[in-house]
Design an enzyme around this catalytic site. Structure first.
Site, PDB file in Angstrom:
ATOM      1  N   LYS A 156     -29.333 -25.233  11.316  1.00 30.99           N
ATOM      2  CA  LYS A 156     -29.356 -25.697   9.832  1.00 30.99           C
ATOM      3  C   LYS A 156     -30.670 -25.824   8.684  1.00 30.99           C
ATOM      4  O   LYS A 156     -30.100 -24.731   7.359  1.00 30.99           O
ATOM      5  CB  LYS A 156     -29.067 -27.545   9.771  1.00 30.99           C
ATOM      6  CG  LYS A 156     -27.900 -28.097  10.979  1.00 30.99           C
ATOM      7  CD  LYS A 156     -28.128 -29.511  10.915  1.00 30.99           C
ATOM      8  CE  LYS A 156     -28.608 -29.841  11.482  1.00 30.99           C
ATOM      9  NZ  LYS A 156     -29.034 -29.350  12.828  1.00 30.99           N
ATOM     10  N   ARG A 200     -25.563 -38.481   9.269  1.00 24.61           N
ATOM     11  CA  ARG A 200     -25.859 -38.654  10.782  1.00 24.61           C
ATOM     12  C   ARG A 200     -24.488 -39.060  11.403  1.00 24.61           C
ATOM     13  O   ARG A 200     -24.872 -39.414  12.941  1.00 24.61           O
ATOM     14  CB  ARG A 200     -26.922 -38.701  10.868  1.00 24.61           C
ATOM     15  CG  ARG A 200     -27.953 -36.615  11.472  1.00 24.61           C
ATOM     16  CD  ARG A 200     -28.592 -37.326  11.537  1.00 24.61           C
ATOM     17  NE  ARG A 200     -29.837 -36.767  12.601  1.00 24.61           N
ATOM     18  CZ  ARG A 200     -30.493 -35.315  12.002  1.00 24.61           C
ATOM     19  NH1 ARG A 200     -30.805 -35.205  10.862  1.00 24.61           N
ATOM     20  NH2 ARG A 200     -31.305 -34.573  13.448  1.00 24.61           N
ATOM     21  N   ARG A 216     -40.060 -23.833  18.637  1.00 26.98           N
ATOM     22  CA  ARG A 216     -39.864 -24.008  17.133  1.00 26.98           C
ATOM     23  C   ARG A 216     -41.403 -24.222  16.790  1.00 26.98           C
ATOM     24  O   ARG A 216     -41.678 -24.997  17.231  1.00 26.98           O
ATOM     25  CB  ARG A 216     -39.014 -24.859  16.819  1.00 26.98           C
ATOM     26  CG  ARG A 216     -39.596 -25.915  14.698  1.00 26.98           C
ATOM     27  CD  ARG A 216     -38.102 -26.072  14.417  1.00 26.98           C
ATOM     28  NE  ARG A 216     -37.462 -27.530  14.766  1.00 26.98           N
ATOM     29  CZ  ARG A 216     -36.764 -28.171  14.900  1.00 26.98           C
ATOM     30  NH1 ARG A 216     -35.587 -27.224  13.602  1.00 26.98           N
ATOM     31  NH2 ARG A 216     -36.450 -28.991  14.853  1.00 26.98           N
ATOM     32  N   ARG A 276     -43.751 -30.039  14.941  1.00 26.07           N
ATOM     33  CA  ARG A 276     -43.232 -31.231  15.086  1.00 26.07           C
ATOM     34  C   ARG A 276     -43.395 -32.192  16.652  1.00 26.07           C
ATOM     35  O   ARG A 276     -42.990 -31.780  17.269  1.00 26.07           O
ATOM     36  CB  ARG A 276     -41.427 -31.138  14.389  1.00 26.07           C
ATOM     37  CG  ARG A 276     -41.726 -31.243  13.344  1.00 26.07           C
ATOM     38  CD  ARG A 276     -40.200 -30.651  13.204  1.00 26.07           C
ATOM     39  NE  ARG A 276     -39.105 -32.245  13.564  1.00 26.07           N
ATOM     40  CZ  ARG A 276     -37.492 -31.708  13.661  1.00 26.07           C
ATOM     41  NH1 ARG A 276     -36.951 -31.006  12.676  1.00 26.07           N
ATOM     42  NH2 ARG A 276     -36.974 -32.902  14.071  1.00 26.07           N
ATOM     43  N   ARG A 327     -32.282 -36.347  21.427  1.00 23.00           N
ATOM     44  CA  ARG A 327     -31.585 -36.198  20.055  1.00 23.00           C
ATOM     45  C   ARG A 327     -30.911 -35.569  20.910  1.00 23.00           C
ATOM     46  O   ARG A 327     -29.645 -36.208  19.479  1.00 23.00           O
ATOM     47  CB  ARG A 327     -33.013 -35.124  19.370  1.00 23.00           C
ATOM     48  CG  ARG A 327     -34.126 -36.027  18.726  1.00 23.00           C
ATOM     49  CD  ARG A 327     -35.098 -35.553  18.320  1.00 23.00           C
ATOM     50  NE  ARG A 327     -34.515 -33.983  17.630  1.00 23.00           N
ATOM     51  CZ  ARG A 327     -35.295 -32.715  17.673  1.00 23.00           C
ATOM     52  NH1 ARG A 327     -36.678 -33.139  18.637  1.00 23.00           N
ATOM     53  NH2 ARG A 327     -35.058 -32.352  16.324  1.00 23.00           N
TER      54      ARG A 327
HETATM   55  P1  ADP Z   1     -32.486 -27.393  12.566  1.00 27.67           P
HETATM   56  O1  ADP Z   1     -32.481 -27.295  10.923  1.00 27.67           O
HETATM   57  O2  ADP Z   1     -30.448 -27.192  12.726  1.00 27.67           O
HETATM   58  O3  ADP Z   1     -32.655 -28.289  13.899  1.00 27.67           O
HETATM   59  P2  ADP Z   1     -33.652 -24.853  12.929  1.00 27.67           P
HETATM   60  O4  ADP Z   1     -33.189 -24.117  11.789  1.00 27.67           O
HETATM   61  O5  ADP Z   1     -35.044 -25.304  12.439  1.00 27.67           O
HETATM   62  O6  ADP Z   1     -32.704 -25.867  13.121  1.00 27.67           O
HETATM   63  O7  ADP Z   1     -33.969 -24.137  13.891  1.00 27.67           O
HETATM   64  C1  ADP Z   1     -34.243 -24.314  15.540  1.00 27.67           C
HETATM   65  C2  ADP Z   1     -34.662 -23.349  16.144  1.00 27.67           C
HETATM   66  O8  ADP Z   1     -34.719 -22.010  16.295  1.00 27.67           O
HETATM   67  C3  ADP Z   1     -36.281 -22.912  14.708  1.00 27.67           C
HETATM   68  O9  ADP Z   1     -37.550 -22.134  15.252  1.00 27.67           O
HETATM   69  C4  ADP Z   1     -35.530 -20.885  14.656  1.00 27.67           C
HETATM   70  O10 ADP Z   1     -36.330 -19.925  14.328  1.00 27.67           O
HETATM   71  C5  ADP Z   1     -33.949 -20.773  15.798  1.00 27.67           C
HETATM   72  N1  ADP Z   1     -32.886 -20.341  15.145  1.00 27.67           N
HETATM   73  C6  ADP Z   1     -32.412 -20.697  14.109  1.00 27.67           C
HETATM   74  N2  ADP Z   1     -31.059 -19.818  14.045  1.00 27.67           N
HETATM   75  C7  ADP Z   1     -31.484 -18.836  15.482  1.00 27.67           C
HETATM   76  C8  ADP Z   1     -30.349 -18.257  15.290  1.00 27.67           C
HETATM   77  N3  ADP Z   1     -28.831 -17.893  15.380  1.00 27.67           N
HETATM   78  N4  ADP Z   1     -30.840 -17.948  16.992  1.00 27.67           N
HETATM   79  C9  ADP Z   1     -31.966 -17.496  17.483  1.00 27.67           C
HETATM   80  N5  ADP Z   1     -32.764 -18.851  17.060  1.00 27.67           N
HETATM   81  C10 ADP Z   1     -32.596 -19.314  15.915  1.00 27.67           C
HETATM   82  P1  ADP Z   2     -33.653 -31.501  13.535  1.00 24.46           P
HETATM   83  O1  ADP Z   2     -32.498 -31.427  12.651  1.00 24.46           O
HETATM   84  O2  ADP Z   2     -33.991 -30.576  14.364  1.00 24.46           O
HETATM   85  O3  ADP Z   2     -32.776 -32.625  14.758  1.00 24.46           O
HETATM   86  P2  ADP Z   2     -34.225 -33.806  11.586  1.00 24.46           P
HETATM   87  O4  ADP Z   2     -35.750 -33.107  10.631  1.00 24.46           O
HETATM   88  O5  ADP Z   2     -33.208 -33.117  11.237  1.00 24.46           O
HETATM   89  O6  ADP Z   2     -34.051 -32.338  12.855  1.00 24.46           O
HETATM   90  O7  ADP Z   2     -34.613 -34.905  12.491  1.00 24.46           O
HETATM   91  C1  ADP Z   2     -35.813 -34.991  12.634  1.00 24.46           C
HETATM   92  C2  ADP Z   2     -35.591 -36.973  12.761  1.00 24.46           C
HETATM   93  O8  ADP Z   2     -35.105 -37.105  11.339  1.00 24.46           O
HETATM   94  C3  ADP Z   2     -34.148 -37.031  13.618  1.00 24.46           C
HETATM   95  O9  ADP Z   2     -34.315 -37.042  14.826  1.00 24.46           O
HETATM   96  C4  ADP Z   2     -34.025 -38.545  12.623  1.00 24.46           C
HETATM   97  O10 ADP Z   2     -34.870 -39.680  14.103  1.00 24.46           O
HETATM   98  C5  ADP Z   2     -34.417 -38.694  11.340  1.00 24.46           C
HETATM   99  N1  ADP Z   2     -33.346 -38.190  10.518  1.00 24.46           N
HETATM  100  C6  ADP Z   2     -33.115 -37.254   9.828  1.00 24.46           C
HETATM  101  N2  ADP Z   2     -31.925 -37.002   9.121  1.00 24.46           N
HETATM  102  C7  ADP Z   2     -31.685 -38.684   9.200  1.00 24.46           C
HETATM  103  C8  ADP Z   2     -30.255 -39.181   9.305  1.00 24.46           C
HETATM  104  N3  ADP Z   2     -29.202 -39.046   8.496  1.00 24.46           N
HETATM  105  N4  ADP Z   2     -30.293 -40.639   9.738  1.00 24.46           N
HETATM  106  C9  ADP Z   2     -30.693 -41.245  10.268  1.00 24.46           C
HETATM  107  N5  ADP Z   2     -32.012 -40.436  10.647  1.00 24.46           N
HETATM  108  C10 ADP Z   2     -32.024 -39.522  10.157  1.00 24.46           C
END
Ligand code: ADP
Ligand code: ADP
Ligand code: ZN
Length: 213
Positions: A13, A88, A127, A160, A171
Site C-alpha cells: 500500500k 481498517r 522492510r 519500524r 497484525r
Molecule cells: P504496506 O504499506 O502495505 O504495509 P509496503 O508498501 O511498505 O507495504 O511494502 C512492504 C515491503 O515490501 C517494503 O519493504 C517494500 O519495499 C516491499 N514491497 C512492496 N511491494 C512489493 C512487491 N510488489 N514486490 C516485492 N516487494 C514489495
Molecule cells: P502496515 O500497513 O504495514 O500494517 P501501518 O503503518 O498502516 O502499517 O500501520 C501501523 C500500525 O498503526 C497498525 O498496526 C495499527 O496499530 C495502527 N494503525 C494504522 N492505521 C490504523 C487504522 N486505520 N485503524 C487502527 N489502527 C491503525
C-alpha cells in the site's frame, strides 16, 4: 480524485500510494505514518497509541476517525487525497462514508492489494524506510545502492519497531478479523478494484494506473 488503498500489512500500500499520490498530485494520508509521528512527538494520541501499535493491534476507531476527519479538511486535500491504511474496520468505513456524504464528497476508487501471507511476512520483516524522506526499501526486493543509506536523499534507513515476526502475526490476524470484511463492504458499494500485489512493484503500479485512468 479521492482514492482509498487497502490490503494486509506488507501488501505494498505505502509503496504504491507514494507513487500514485505523486503522479496525481494529491496527498498520501497514511494513518500509520500519522500515528508514528504522534508517538514520536509524545502527544496525547501518541501516548494512547504506542502500546497497541507495538503489539500489532488496532488503535481505537475514535482516534483514527478523528485524525482523518481533521486531516482531510486541510487545504492540500481540496483537490483530493489518497487514504492509505484507513479505514481498517467496518466502523471506520461507515464513519468515513458519513463524513464524506456530509461534505458532498465520495471515494472514486477503492484499490485492494492482495498478497500471500508468506510473502507478507517476508516483506514486512525485510522492510526499511528512510528517516529523511520516507522512501521505502527492502532487504531483498528493493536494495539501496549503499547499505542503510537512502538513494534519494542520503538519509538513514530505519526499521519500524513493529516490523518483527512476532508482531506481524498479530497484525495479520487483526487484518483477517477486522479489516478483511471491508472487501465485501466496498464490493457491495460497487467501487472495489482488486490488484494482484504479488506482481513486481512496477507491474503493480501499471495495473493501478490502468484502473485509475
Ligand atoms: P504496506 O504499506 O502495505 O504495509 P509496503 O508498501 O511498505 O507495504 O511494502 C512492504 C515491503 O515490501 C517494503 O519493504 C517494500 O519495499 C516491499 N514491497 C512492496 N511491494 C512489493 C512487491 N510488489 N514486490 C516485492 N516487494 C514489495
Ligand atoms: P502496515 O500497513 O504495514 O500494517 P501501518 O503503518 O498502516 O502499517 O500501520 C501501523 C500500525 O498503526 C497498525 O498496526 C495499527 O496499530 C495502527 N494503525 C494504522 N492505521 C490504523 C487504522 N486505520 N485503524 C487502527 N489502527 C491503525
Ligand atoms: Zn530518503
Amino acid at each position: 480524485m479521492k482514492l482509498l488503498f487497502m490490503g494486509p500489512p506488507g501488501a505494498g500500500k505505502g509503496t504504491q500510494a507514494r507513487r500514485i499520490a505523486e503522479k496525481y498530485g494529491i496527498p498520501q494520508l497514511s494513518t500509520g505514518d500519522m500515528l508514528r509521528a504522534a508517538v514520536k512527538a509524545g502527544s496525547e494520541i501518541g501516548l494512547k497509541a504506542k502500546a497497541v501499535m507495538e503489539s500489532g493491534g488496532l488503535v481505537s476507531d475514535e482516534i483514527v476517525i478523528g485524525i482523518i476527519a481533521a486531516r482531510t479538511l486541510e487545504p492540500d486535500c481540496a483537490g483530493g487525497f489518497l487514504l492509505d491504511g484507513f479505514p481498517r474496520t467496518v466502523a471506520q468505513a461507515e464513519a468515513l462514508d458519513r463524513m464524506l456524504k456530509e461534505r458532498g464528497h465520495a471515494i472514486d476508487h477503492v484499490v485492494d492489494l492482495a498478497a500471500d501471507n508468506e510473502a507478507l511476512v517476508q516483506r514486512i520483516t525485510g522492510r526499511s524506510t528512510c528517516a529523511g524522506c520516507g522512501e521505502g526499501y527492502h532487504r531483498e526486493f528493493k536494495k539501496p545502492r549503499q547499505a542503510d543509506v537512502c538513494d534519494q536523499c542520503g538519509g538513514q534507513l530505519v526499521q519500524r519497531a513493529d516490523d518483527n515476526e512476532e508482531t506481524v502475526r498479530n497484525r495479520l490476524s487483526a487484518y483477517q478479523q477486522q479489516t478483511a470484511p471491508l472487501i465485501d463492504y466496498y464490493r457491495r458499494q460497487g467501487n472495489l478494484k482488486s490488484v494482484d500485489g504479488m506482481l513486481p512493484m512496477d507491474q503493480v503500479f501499471s495495473a493501478i494506473c490502468a484502473i485509475l485512468g
